[in-house]
Design an enzyme around this catalytic site. Structure first.
Site, PDB file in Angstrom:
ATOM      1  CB  SER A   1      57.406  -7.185  67.191  1.00 16.78           C
ATOM      2  OG  SER A   1      57.644  -8.482  67.682  1.00 16.78           O
TER       3      SER A   1
ATOM      4  N   GLY B   1      58.558  -8.650  62.751  1.00 14.62           N
ATOM      5  CA  GLY B   1      59.828  -8.755  62.033  1.00 14.62           C
ATOM      6  C   GLY B   1      59.935  -7.668  60.969  1.00 14.62           C
ATOM      7  CB  ALA B   2      61.114  -7.796  57.457  1.00 12.81           C
TER       8      ALA B   2
ATOM      9  N   GLY C   1      57.235  -4.920  60.312  1.00  7.01           N
ATOM     10  CA  GLY C   1      56.936  -3.790  61.189  1.00  7.01           C
ATOM     11  C   GLY C   1      56.205  -4.192  62.454  1.00  7.01           C
TER      12      GLY C   1
ATOM     13  N   GLY D   1      63.281  -7.356  69.140  1.00  8.90           N
ATOM     14  CA  GLY D   1      62.029  -7.206  69.881  1.00  8.90           C
ATOM     15  C   GLY D   1      62.271  -6.590  71.257  1.00  8.90           C
ATOM     16  CG  ASP D   2      64.700  -8.610  73.762  1.00  7.74           C
ATOM     17  OD1 ASP D   2      63.534  -9.030  73.910  1.00  7.74           O
ATOM     18  OD2 ASP D   2      65.673  -9.353  73.565  1.00  7.74           O
TER      19      ASP D   2
HETATM   20  N1  LIG Z   1      64.395  -7.509  58.821  1.00  9.80           N
HETATM   21  C1  LIG Z   1      63.880  -6.441  59.458  1.00  9.80           C
HETATM   22  N2  LIG Z   1      63.758  -5.261  58.831  1.00  9.80           N
HETATM   23  C2  LIG Z   1      63.262  -4.169  59.454  1.00  9.80           C
HETATM   24  N3  LIG Z   1      62.841  -4.163  60.750  1.00  9.80           N
HETATM   25  C3  LIG Z   1      62.932  -5.314  61.411  1.00  9.80           C
HETATM   26  C4  LIG Z   1      63.433  -6.516  60.822  1.00  9.80           C
HETATM   27  N4  LIG Z   1      63.392  -7.502  61.756  1.00  9.80           N
HETATM   28  C5  LIG Z   1      62.891  -6.926  62.860  1.00  9.80           C
HETATM   29  N5  LIG Z   1      62.615  -5.623  62.667  1.00  9.80           N
HETATM   30  C6  LIG Z   1      62.097  -4.661  63.639  1.00  9.80           C
HETATM   31  O1  LIG Z   1      62.278  -5.158  64.949  1.00  9.80           O
HETATM   32  C7  LIG Z   1      61.006  -5.420  65.550  1.00  9.80           C
HETATM   33  C8  LIG Z   1      61.065  -6.690  66.390  1.00  9.80           C
HETATM   34  O2  LIG Z   1      61.361  -7.790  65.548  1.00  9.80           O
HETATM   35  P1  LIG Z   1      60.728  -9.227  65.783  1.00  9.80           P
HETATM   36  O3  LIG Z   1      59.286  -9.203  65.498  1.00  9.80           O
HETATM   37  O4  LIG Z   1      61.591 -10.178  65.011  1.00  9.80           O
HETATM   38  O5  LIG Z   1      60.925  -9.391  67.360  1.00  9.80           O
HETATM   39  P2  LIG Z   1      61.160 -10.654  68.275  1.00  9.80           P
HETATM   40  O6  LIG Z   1      60.816 -11.916  67.554  1.00  9.80           O
HETATM   41  O7  LIG Z   1      60.517 -10.360  69.558  1.00  9.80           O
HETATM   42  O8  LIG Z   1      62.749 -10.577  68.443  1.00  9.80           O
HETATM   43  P3  LIG Z   1      63.659 -11.068  69.674  1.00  9.80           P
HETATM   44  O9  LIG Z   1      62.868 -12.105  70.418  1.00  9.80           O
HETATM   45  O10 LIG Z   1      64.899 -11.620  69.020  1.00  9.80           O
HETATM   46  O11 LIG Z   1      63.951  -9.843  70.473  1.00  9.80           O
HETATM   47  C9  LIG Z   1      60.019  -5.497  64.385  1.00  9.80           C
HETATM   48  O12 LIG Z   1      58.714  -5.159  64.798  1.00  9.80           O
HETATM   49  C10 LIG Z   1      60.601  -4.486  63.426  1.00  9.80           C
HETATM   50  O13 LIG Z   1      60.230  -3.180  63.796  1.00  9.80           O
HETATM   51  O1  LIG Z   2      64.498 -18.564  75.205  1.00 12.17           O
HETATM   52  P1  LIG Z   2      63.846 -17.208  75.405  1.00 12.17           P
HETATM   53  O2  LIG Z   2      63.920 -16.758  76.830  1.00 12.17           O
HETATM   54  O3  LIG Z   2      62.490 -17.114  74.803  1.00 12.17           O
HETATM   55  O4  LIG Z   2      64.708 -16.173  74.541  1.00 12.17           O
HETATM   56  C1  LIG Z   2      66.055 -15.968  74.859  1.00 12.17           C
HETATM   57  C2  LIG Z   2      66.687 -15.122  73.789  1.00 12.17           C
HETATM   58  O5  LIG Z   2      66.579 -15.719  72.496  1.00 12.17           O
HETATM   59  O6  LIG Z   2      66.011 -13.868  73.745  1.00 12.17           O
HETATM   60  C3  LIG Z   2      66.931 -12.814  73.484  1.00 12.17           C
HETATM   61  C4  LIG Z   2      66.541 -12.119  72.232  1.00 12.17           C
HETATM   62  O7  LIG Z   2      65.249 -11.608  72.367  1.00 12.17           O
HETATM   63  C5  LIG Z   2      68.309 -13.457  73.422  1.00 12.17           C
HETATM   64  O8  LIG Z   2      69.246 -12.651  74.078  1.00 12.17           O
HETATM   65  C6  LIG Z   2      68.145 -14.788  74.090  1.00 12.17           C
HETATM   66  O9  LIG Z   2      69.058 -15.752  73.618  1.00 12.17           O
END
Ligand SMILES: Nc1ncnc2c1ncn2[C@@H]1O[C@H](COP(=O)(O)OP(=O)(O)OP(=O)(O)O)[C@@H](O)[C@H]1O
Ligand SMILES: O=P(O)(O)OC[C@@]1(O)O[C@H](CO)[C@@H](O)[C@@H]1O
Length: 325
Positions: A220, A222-223, A225, A251-252
């Site tokens: 993943s 973020g923005a 994709g 991401g979850d």
């Molecule tokens: N600003 C954004 N605009 C559009 N899509 C987004 C954006 N941020 C996240 N996404 C979507 O959400 C997905 C997951 O985001 P990201 O890569 O930030 O996950 P992450 O860091 O695992 O998040 P988290 O740990 O908080 O669950 C991205 O692959 C994208 O599809």
């Molecule tokens: O500290 P970790 O376990 O890496 O991440 C925990 C966490 O950031 O992940 C979730 C978002 O993905 C939140 O609900 C929670 O606060």
């Protein structure tokens, strides 16, 4: 049924502020509290979309009781394991343009006997599971190979394990051959030691994780994709979010969507992107339901390898994180 394990769950407090200034007294515009932790969020997203899931959740102290209460109110199917250490609280500072600053506590130590009890709960619940999702950081005292042991335990039983974690826990898990890993951009860069400047770098890094043992990699970005690398295919996709509110838990939600749609190929990537984008449009770590998920805003195709990432990652990763990759 999709079983999730969150060894280090949290109470997530999201505080909305106009702008983040260090050393200032900041008057918040609003605040909300969500149950949190990565696996917990995967189960919450599945529940919001009426897909069978069960969450294994160790909890302790007043915070832990509050967490379980919030999950109970949401109607989550869960196996709770009482532990001595208090559940952590994580804080998100959310600014109006969608920028989030996150402070995650380390969590309180899980004792070896408590970890054993959690493992028994996972094994007991896993017999009816198609997928086990092992997600999030490890609290102090938990061996870094805990997810790896889970992967090995379930490999012979036909149960797929998806791992979403970072650092040594991810490195060990890769060597144990998980069915799926879902690193974000920073985690992918750290695990491979590769700077990630363009989609081509991401594809190469994800292939490295496959070579290290993962059957499929959903990276993943973020923005920017996401990239899906499976045995015979590589896909890139993105989804537009007109008003991003909080990317916490996106991401979850994305991982939940991917598993909900069969965890393979374009249909699963499409669903993953739609669920992830929907999560970003919601405040705090609210998980999206059918009313929020818009599949028409998603585009998927072969990756444009030269496409630059908005926020290139150039990590000097600690060698211990990439030792096994
Ligand atoms: N600003 C954004 N605009 C559009 N899509 C987004 C954006 N941020 C996240 N996404 C979507 O959400 C997905 C997951 O985001 P990201 O890569 O930030 O996950 P992450 O860091 O695992 O998040 P988290 O740990 O908080 O669950 C991205 O692959 C994208 O599809
Ligand atoms: O500290 P970790 O376990 O890496 O991440 C925990 C966490 O950031 O992940 C979730 C978002 O993905 C939140 O609900 C929670 O606060």
């Amino acid at each position: 049924m999709i079983l999730t394990l969150t060894l280090n769950p949290s109470l997530d407090r999201t505080i909305e502020i106009a702008s983040l200034g260090r050393g200032a007294v900041i008057r918040a515009a609003a605040a909300r509290l969500d149950p949190g932790g990565k696996g917990v969020n995967v189960s919450r997203a599945l529940l919001a979309n009426r897909i069978a899931s069960r969450a294994v959740v160790p909890f302790g102290g007043d915070e832990g009781r509050h967490l379980v209460h919030l999950l109970f109110l949401e109607g989550l199917d869960m196996v709770t394991v009482p532990v001595t250490g208090a559940t952590r609280s994580n804080v998100t500072l959310a600014e109006p343009d969608g920028t989030v600053t996150k402070i995650n506590e380390p969590g309180t130590a899980l004792l070896p006997a408590e970890l054993d009890t959690v493992a028994v709960a996972v094994l007991a619940a896993a017999h009816s599971a198609d997928w086990v999702v092992a997600s999030g950081s490890l609290p102090p005292g938990v061996p870094a190979d805990v997810y790896a042991r889970l992967c090995r335990r379930f490999a012979g039983a036909g149960i797929n394990v998806a791992v979403d974690t970072s650092g040594p826990a991810l490195s060990y898990a890769l060597a144990a051959g998980p069915a799926l890993v879902k690193p974000n951009q920073d985690e992918l860069a750290a695990a491979t030691g590769m700077p990630l400047g363009c989609v081509g770098d991401v594809v190469e890094a994800a292939k490295k994780l496959r070579a290290a043992g993962a059957r499929a990699v959903l990276a993943s970005l973020g923005a920017d994709g996401a990239v899906l690398v499976e045995q015979d295919s590589v896909w890139y996709g993105e989804a537009t979010v007109t008003e991003p509110r909080s990317s916490v838990g996106a991401g979850d939600a994305m991982l939940a969507g991917f598993l909900a749609a069969g965890a393979r190929g374009v249909p699963a990537l499409l669903e993953a992107l739609a669920w992830g984008a929907a999560a970003v449009s919601l405040t705090g770590s609210r998980m999206p339901g059918p009313a929020h998920i818009r599949r028409e805003g998603v585009t998927i195709g072969p990756p444009d390898l030269a496409r630059r990432l908005r926020a290139p990652t150039d990590p000097p990763p600690p060698p211990s994180h990439s030792d096994l990759v």
